[in-house]
Design an enzyme around this catalytic site. Structure first.
Site, short mmCIF file in Angstrom:
data_model
loop_
_atom_site.label_atom_id
_atom_site.label_comp_id
_atom_site.label_asym_id
_atom_site.label_seq_id
_atom_site.Cartn_x
_atom_site.Cartn_y
_atom_site.Cartn_z
N CYS A 98 72.65 -16.78 -36.69
CA CYS A 98 73.34 -16.20 -35.54
C CYS A 98 74.26 -15.09 -36.00
O CYS A 98 74.21 -14.62 -37.13
CB CYS A 98 74.16 -17.27 -34.84
SG CYS A 98 75.54 -17.86 -35.84
N SER B 50 67.93 -19.33 -32.21
CA SER B 50 67.66 -20.77 -32.28
C SER B 50 66.62 -21.09 -33.35
O SER B 50 65.49 -20.58 -33.30
CB SER B 50 67.17 -21.28 -30.92
OG SER B 50 68.12 -21.00 -29.92
N ILE B 51 67.00 -21.95 -34.30
CA ILE B 51 66.12 -22.32 -35.40
C ILE B 51 65.96 -23.84 -35.50
O ILE B 51 64.86 -24.36 -35.63
CB ILE B 51 66.66 -21.79 -36.75
CG1 ILE B 51 66.86 -20.26 -36.69
CG2 ILE B 51 65.75 -22.17 -37.90
CD1 ILE B 51 65.59 -19.46 -36.58
N ILE B 52 67.07 -24.56 -35.47
CA ILE B 52 67.08 -26.02 -35.61
C ILE B 52 67.79 -26.64 -34.40
O ILE B 52 68.81 -26.12 -33.95
CB ILE B 52 67.77 -26.44 -36.92
CG1 ILE B 52 66.90 -26.04 -38.12
CG2 ILE B 52 68.04 -27.94 -36.96
CD1 ILE B 52 67.54 -26.30 -39.47
N ASN C 275 77.33 -19.32 -39.08
CA ASN C 275 76.15 -18.48 -39.26
C ASN C 275 75.46 -18.92 -40.55
O ASN C 275 76.07 -18.92 -41.61
CB ASN C 275 76.56 -17.00 -39.36
CG ASN C 275 75.40 -16.10 -39.74
OD1 ASN C 275 74.24 -16.42 -39.48
ND2 ASN C 275 75.71 -14.96 -40.35
N GLU D 231 72.20 -21.52 -42.54
CA GLU D 231 71.45 -22.76 -42.52
C GLU D 231 71.95 -23.65 -43.65
O GLU D 231 72.14 -23.18 -44.77
CB GLU D 231 69.95 -22.52 -42.71
CG GLU D 231 69.29 -21.65 -41.65
CD GLU D 231 69.18 -22.32 -40.29
OE1 GLU D 231 69.42 -23.55 -40.20
OE2 GLU D 231 68.86 -21.61 -39.32
N SER E 2 61.81 -15.27 -48.77
CA SER E 2 61.68 -14.09 -49.61
C SER E 2 62.17 -14.40 -51.02
O SER E 2 62.74 -15.46 -51.27
CB SER E 2 62.46 -12.93 -48.99
OG SER E 2 62.19 -11.71 -49.64
#
Length: 629
Positions: free
Chosen positions: A2, A51-53, A74, A76, A357
């Site tokens: 985010c 939105s990821i998790i 911000n 993970e 990456s």
């Protein structure tokens, strides 16, 4: 993933919701899925979510059970499930399955030690209502950005500088100290940014605001501990195991996931290990001119059996997007590789929300070709220092003959010759290209002001490890991770870097230099660890960087465009434009390759037009080049 803004006003002054909203609007690209705010008296949070998790319940700002602790975050946290279970066993009650809430309860349990427990990439701020304290931190290696400024009203934090520029009591003004160092490093290595009064929270640092006072301190420090007692095979096995472990952690997501793929070992390792877990989409970028990465990436994708997508960038595409890219970057960055990273992120976002990456492998495992230089210059170590200096002085007055640069570099100590992976303008050339006003403002500055304190902290290491240590503290956060974050988030894409994991570093930090720089190549242990995974032509392929043909373009397609930028930008107070234009003309005529120096000035000039001259609308919508050949 985010973007956020976070405000603490002094003396109990109330926060204005309109200002928080205006700041957050600047980073809609970082979080297009949701917007939310929390404003209470002198505290304000604004949040833009990608939105990821826990897609349904991970909304921020988020609080604990009784609303006394609030967070914006911000990044993970990859070990959040283990931490969550540990905290549940201690009696904490969870209302979501998000990594954000895990940080809140972890803070309740361990306080200021919170960032030490986190495995991942992060920047966060926490408001503790009961203790009346404001706490925050940035991850160990600086994967996620965190900027701040102090005004008469209070302290303001944000994921991007452009948010802070929306403050009513802050006006953009060029920081000449940052400009001076930028001309050496091609990025800004300062804790201050290019804007006076706006700072960065450094990697591995946390902060505390209590009683209207800000205190910033490190919670973690880089430490190498090479163990010569173990055989090469031990480090090969350990490296393979920890990278498989890191990939397993980094693949956690509730959205589609892919990988960037170039012709190198790092991205190929990431893609190959990720492919072992199931079908994978990979993405590559290239240029028709010069060393094109696409054929190698294509063969690697075929080797792994991925669903592969690629894009060839034309000069017109490059120049059309450049002003937008510089706006997203916040500060001048003269690394041309930022542009292909922007395009490959744009390509990937059409298919996935998260990519992995290979950033960080070179710094951790000894991957840059320059790291072999201490061995090449070893004969000079046996000479008295006075003799070395004399040879260097003689060589510097020679014409451009073979071996001249070797003698000059050999005559210098490591601290004098290595400032990191980029060295653009010498001190003599900087005095010529900068105006007398800037030279007067910065007369006591030197790149050694940046690098010597870092070298002093690394005094116990061998020269190669010192170079790694310097790059981890400067080049990695200042260039590599800056462009990785800004170019991916410009396209609302989360970029994860499994090499830049504290558990991976724990293994890499113990590898002796003789195993890093071995076999006539670099990062030898990593190559051997992935030998059975990678295609043969990739396994031992030398480090190339990303070949962007700016040298050719500045002579041809970009020449008139570059001349116009240099002529019309209002940088006369800072840059000797006559000399800059002469560099461009000499480059076009083939007198010397000045492309890196010209590009460095051009990026500053464009940044100045966008952020200082306020020509954003013109530049972001009306760019053409002279011709395409």
């Amino acid at each position: 993933m985010c973007g956020f803004v976070s405000v603490y006003h002094k003396y109990g002054q109330p926060v204005q919701p309109e200002e928080i909203e205006r700041m957050a609007d600047q980073i809609h690209h970082r979080g297009p899925d949701d917007t939310h705010f929390y404003v209470e008296d002198h505290i304000g949070f604004g949040f833009k979510r990608l939105s990821i998790i826990d897609l349904a319940h991970g909304r921020q700002p988020l609080c604990n059970e009784d609303g006394t602790i609030w967070i914006v975050f911000n990044g993970e946290i990859y070990n959040y499930k283990e931490l969550q279970q540990w905290l549940k066993d201690k009696g904490h009650q969870f209302k979501t399955n998000s990594d954000t809430e895990t940080i809140v309860h972890l803070y309740e349990e361990v306080g200021f030690d919170t960032p030490k427990y986190l495995r991942g990439m992060f920047a966060f701020t926490i408001w503790d209502l009961n203790k009346q304290q404001y706490f925050g931190a940035r991850d160990h290696f600086g994967i996620k950005p965190l900027y701040y400024t102090e005004t008469a009203r209070g302290f303001h934090f944000a994921s991007e500088i452009k948010c802070l520029l929306e403050l009513e009591d802050l006006s953009p003004d060029v920081n000449t100290s940052a400009l001076y160092q930028y001309l050496t490093f091609q990025y800004n290595p300062y804790t201050e940014t290019f804007f006076k009064g706006i700072h960065k929270v450094l990697p591995g640092h946390c902060f505390l605001i209590r009683n209207d006072r800000l205190d910033i301190r490190p919670y973690w420090q880089v430490h190498f501990d090479p163990d010569e007692s173990k055989p090469l095979s031990y480090y090969i096995d350990q490296t393979r195991a920890i990278m498989e472990n890191s990939i397993q952690y980094h693949r956690q997501a509730d959205v589609p996931l892919g990988a960037f793929l170039s012709s190198g070992v790092d991205s190929s390792t990431t893609a190959g290990l990720l492919r072992n877990h199931g079908p994978l989409k990979t993405f590559s970028i290239g240029f028709a001119l010069g060393q094109n990465e696409l054929p190698y990436a294509r063969r690697t994708a075929e080797h792994f059996g991925t669903e592969h997508y690629e894009l060839e960038v034309t000069p017109q595409m490059f120049i059309d997007e450049l002003p937008q890219i510089i706006w997203h970057m916040d500060e001048p960055l003269a690394d041309p590789a930022a542009i292909p990273l922007y395009f490959v992120s744009k390509l990937a976002r059409d298919y996935v929300t998260v990519v992995l990456s290979g950033e960080g492998a070179d710094e951790f495992f000894g991957g840059y070709g320059i790291y072999r230089e201490p061995n090449a210059l070893r004969p000079f170590n046996y000479m008295p220092k006075g003799l070395r200096k004399m040879l260097g002085s003689i060589a510097s007055n020679l014409p451009n003959v073979k071996g001249k640069n070797y003698i000059i570099r050999g005559s210098k100590d490591l601290q004098e010759r290595f400032f990191g992976n980029a060295f653009i303008f010498s001190e003599e050339m900087k005095r010529e290209v900068l105006t007398s006003w800037v030279n007067q403002q910065t007369q006591h500055l030197h790149p050694l002001d940046i690098t010597l304190p870092i070298y002093e902290n690394a005094s116990m290491y061998d020269d190669v490890t010192k170079m790694q240590y310097l790059d981890i503290h400067t080049w990695l956060p200042g260039d590599i991770l800056l462009k990785a974050d800004k170019m991916s988030m410009a396209n609302s894409l989360e970029l994860r870097v499994p090499f830049l994991d504290k558990e991976v570093f724990e293994v890499a930090s113990k590898i002796p230099t003789k195993y890093k720089i071995a076999g006539g190549t670099t990062k030898f242990v990593l190559r051997e660890a992935m030998k059975d995974l990678l295609p043969k032509e990739i396994h031992m392929r030398p480090k190339l960087g990303f070949p962007v043909p700016t040298r050719h373009w500045l002579k041809n397609e970009f020449y008139l465009w570059a001349m116009e930028i240099l002529s019309t930008s209002q940088i006369d107070q800072y840059i000797n434009k006559r000399m800059a234009i002469q560099l461009l003309s000499d480059h076009k005529e083939g007198k010397a390759d000045y492309s890196r120096r010209i590009w460095t000035i051009l990026c500053f000039a464009l940044w100045h037009q966008i952020y200082i001259e306020k020509q954003a609308l013109h530049l972001l919508n009306n760019v053409t080049i002279s011709k395409i050949s």
